[in-house]
Write a protein that holds these residues in place. Structure first.
Motif, PDB file in Angstrom:
ATOM      1  N   SER A  65      -2.669   1.697  -0.138  1.00 18.96           N
ATOM      2  CA  SER A  65      -3.229   0.375   0.160  1.00 18.96           C
ATOM      3  C   SER A  65      -4.725   0.435   0.445  1.00 18.96           C
ATOM      4  CB  SER A  65      -2.504  -0.251   1.360  1.00 18.96           C
ATOM      5  OG  SER A  65      -2.835   0.412   2.560  1.00 18.96           O
ATOM      6  N   GLU A  66      -5.243   1.647   0.656  1.00 18.71           N
ATOM      7  CA  GLU A  66      -6.661   1.808   0.963  1.00 18.71           C
ATOM      8  C   GLU A  66      -7.497   2.194  -0.258  1.00 18.71           C
ATOM      9  OE1 GLU A  66      -8.105   1.439   4.248  1.00 18.71           O
ATOM     10  OE2 GLU A  66      -6.201   0.379   4.349  1.00 18.71           O
ATOM     11  N   GLU A  72      -7.640   0.956  -8.367  1.00 23.57           N
ATOM     12  CA  GLU A  72      -6.328   0.564  -7.865  1.00 23.57           C
ATOM     13  C   GLU A  72      -5.257   0.426  -8.942  1.00 23.57           C
ATOM     14  OE1 GLU A  72      -4.896  -2.099  -4.153  1.00 23.57           O
ATOM     15  OE2 GLU A  72      -6.774  -2.572  -5.129  1.00 23.57           O
ATOM     16  N   TYR A  94       4.728  -0.530   0.299  1.00 30.23           N
ATOM     17  CA  TYR A  94       3.364  -0.844  -0.150  1.00 30.23           C
ATOM     18  C   TYR A  94       3.124  -2.356  -0.143  1.00 30.23           C
ATOM     19  CZ  TYR A  94      -0.547  -1.687  -3.285  1.00 30.23           C
ATOM     20  OH  TYR A  94      -1.723  -2.147  -3.827  1.00 30.23           O
ATOM     21  N   MET A  97       2.555  -3.783   3.209  1.00 27.22           N
ATOM     22  CA  MET A  97       1.188  -3.564   3.686  1.00 27.22           C
ATOM     23  C   MET A  97       0.197  -4.503   3.015  1.00 27.22           C
ATOM     24  SD  MET A  97       0.868   0.538   4.145  1.00 27.22           S
ATOM     25  CE  MET A  97       1.874   1.395   5.356  1.00 27.22           C
ATOM     26  N   GLU A  98       0.536  -4.929   1.797  1.00 26.30           N
ATOM     27  CA  GLU A  98      -0.337  -5.857   1.080  1.00 26.30           C
ATOM     28  C   GLU A  98      -0.006  -7.313   1.407  1.00 26.30           C
ATOM     29  OE1 GLU A  98      -3.039  -5.230  -1.024  1.00 26.30           O
ATOM     30  OE2 GLU A  98      -2.798  -3.298  -0.036  1.00 26.30           O
ATOM     31  N   LYS A 145      -0.560  -3.407   9.001  1.00 28.84           N
ATOM     32  CA  LYS A 145      -0.875  -2.057   8.514  1.00 28.84           C
ATOM     33  C   LYS A 145      -0.569  -1.000   9.575  1.00 28.84           C
ATOM     34  CE  LYS A 145      -4.039  -2.652   4.715  1.00 28.84           C
ATOM     35  NZ  LYS A 145      -5.185  -2.068   4.023  1.00 28.84           N
ATOM     36  N   TYR A 293      -0.453  -9.961  -7.408  1.00 28.12           N
ATOM     37  CA  TYR A 293      -1.371  -9.159  -6.591  1.00 28.12           C
ATOM     38  C   TYR A 293      -2.820  -9.592  -6.823  1.00 28.12           C
ATOM     39  CZ  TYR A 293      -4.005  -5.093  -5.029  1.00 28.12           C
ATOM     40  OH  TYR A 293      -4.912  -4.274  -4.420  1.00 28.12           O
ATOM     41  N   LYS A 297      -5.360 -11.312  -3.972  1.00 33.66           N
ATOM     42  CA  LYS A 297      -6.655 -10.722  -3.627  1.00 33.66           C
ATOM     43  C   LYS A 297      -7.779 -11.738  -3.814  1.00 33.66           C
ATOM     44  CE  LYS A 297      -5.745  -6.409  -2.569  1.00 33.66           C
ATOM     45  NZ  LYS A 297      -6.080  -5.839  -1.249  1.00 33.66           N
TER      46      LYS A 297
END
Length: 362
Positions: A65-66, A72, A94, A97-98, A145, A293, A297
């Motif tokens: 995730s980082e 990515e 994952y 976390m997103e 997170k 996704y 973002k």
């Protein structure tokens, strides 16, 4: 030592399996050096040799995730396209976390179906339950997170912290850390305070912290969540809009209601894209996940600049989003074709595509 037919001594070959911590440390080191390809190989090695070590999945998902946004998509494809069912469990964590609750739940449920006898099944079911209970907590990315970062070790961390916190020196150092310039350190310390259930010193420290004039909004949120976890009674006093006010966790977090309404309008764009993608029968499930996704973002990057959209503008943004997805996957498709499908002007499609691309910088 035995000899072969030629009378030469045979060498005794000793095979050994390196400890998973070795591969984990190597993978993390590679990620910190931005050598993601090599790091992924170490992570894969762990999952394939120790598929039921749950703490590994949380650590790997945290570092995934980082990843730098420019790397990515390629890196995630490399690890997520594996056929091993245990990668479904990794995807679930994952996506947690997103903050993609739907994606997380989908993959965790799929993992349970494919691996009903796995030792990780109980953990997957617990995660699904937690997803449903995270309503007030899901607005704070740091809390999510850190929750998943410590998952698998949370009880041992609690016990060790409880013992260490009896030391006045530790109490002092933790308090000092709240006022450092390192955001990640501050978030970590606030989260750890939340593990000190019914601890009056921890409660007093956090109550004082949220009254500070220099504390950041995201740290106020995280501190309120930790106070709630500690068991501190509401209301809490914070400095807001130039004055001290009394708030509850719910009243403070409700300021996101306006955001949710705007998100609902803009999420119609995503619904249009997903509908068209499924209708075309040309996109895989992973492509649909990727477009979700991308859009998430983008929305998070431009908020609060989210004006109301009419139906035509939603279709324009939808066409631009699909074009962005295709570009991210290096698929060459004419924008004119998408403009025809969505029944919108081509120049508008290109405009939105360029804006999305520039904003998320893929």
């Amino acid at each position: 030592m035995k000899k072969n037919k030629n009378g030469k001594k045979k060498e005794k070959v000793i095979s050994f399996e390196k400890d998973i911590n070795h591969y984990l440390e190597k993978g993390i080191a590679c990620f910190k050096l931005h050598d993601y390809t090599k790091g992924i190989q170490y992570f894969k090695k762990i999952i394939e040799t120790k598929p039921e070590n749950k703490s590994v999945y949380y650590t790997v998902a945290f570092y995934l995730s980082e990843i730098n946004k420019e790397q990515e998509f390629r890196i995630l494809d490399d690890i997520f396209e594996e056929s091993n069912p245990h990668y479904l469990f990794l995807r679930g964590i994952y996506f947690c976390m997103e903050e993609d609750v739907n994606g997380a739940e989908y993959h965790l449920k799929k993992f349970i179906i494919k691996e009903p006898k796995s030792k990780l099944r109980q953990e997957a079911e617990k995660l699904i339950d937690n997803i449903h209970e995270i309503t007030l907590f899901q607005n704070n990315l740091d809390y999510i997170k850190l929750t998943f970062y410590y998952a698998g070790n949370i009880e041992s961390v609690k016990e060790k912290l409880k013992i260490k916190f009896e030391s006045p020196f530790v109490q002092s150092k933790m308090c000092e850390s709240l006022y450092e310039m390192d955001d990640y350190l501050i978030s970590n310390v606030i989260f750890l305070y939340g593990l000190l259930e019914n601890n009056k010193i921890a409660e007093k420290t956090l109550r004082q912290f949220i009254k500070s004039l220099i504390v950041k909004e995201k740290h106020i949120e995280l501190a309120l969540l930790s106070l709630k976890k500690i068991g501190a009674k509401e209301p809490y006093e914070i400095f807001l809009n130039g004055k001290f006010v009394q708030v509850t966790l719910k009243s403070y977090m409700n300021r996101y209601e306006e955001m949710e309404e705007l998100y609902s309008c803009w999420n119609d764009v995503l619904s249009i894209v997903v509908h068209n993608m499924k209708k075309s029968n040309k996109y895989s499930e992973q492509s649909i996940e990727k477009v979700k996704y991308l859009w998430g973002k983008f929305i998070n990057s431009i908020y609060p600049d989210l004006p109301h959209l009419d139906q035509k503008m939603k279709r324009i943004w939808a066409a631009g989003l699909e074009l962005t997805l295709l570009a991210a996957k290096s698929i060459n498709v004419s924008s004119k074709r998408l403009a025809l499908i969505y029944n919108v002007p081509n120049h508008e499609v290109l405009s939105k595509y360029n804006y999305i691309k520039k904003t998320i910088r893929f």
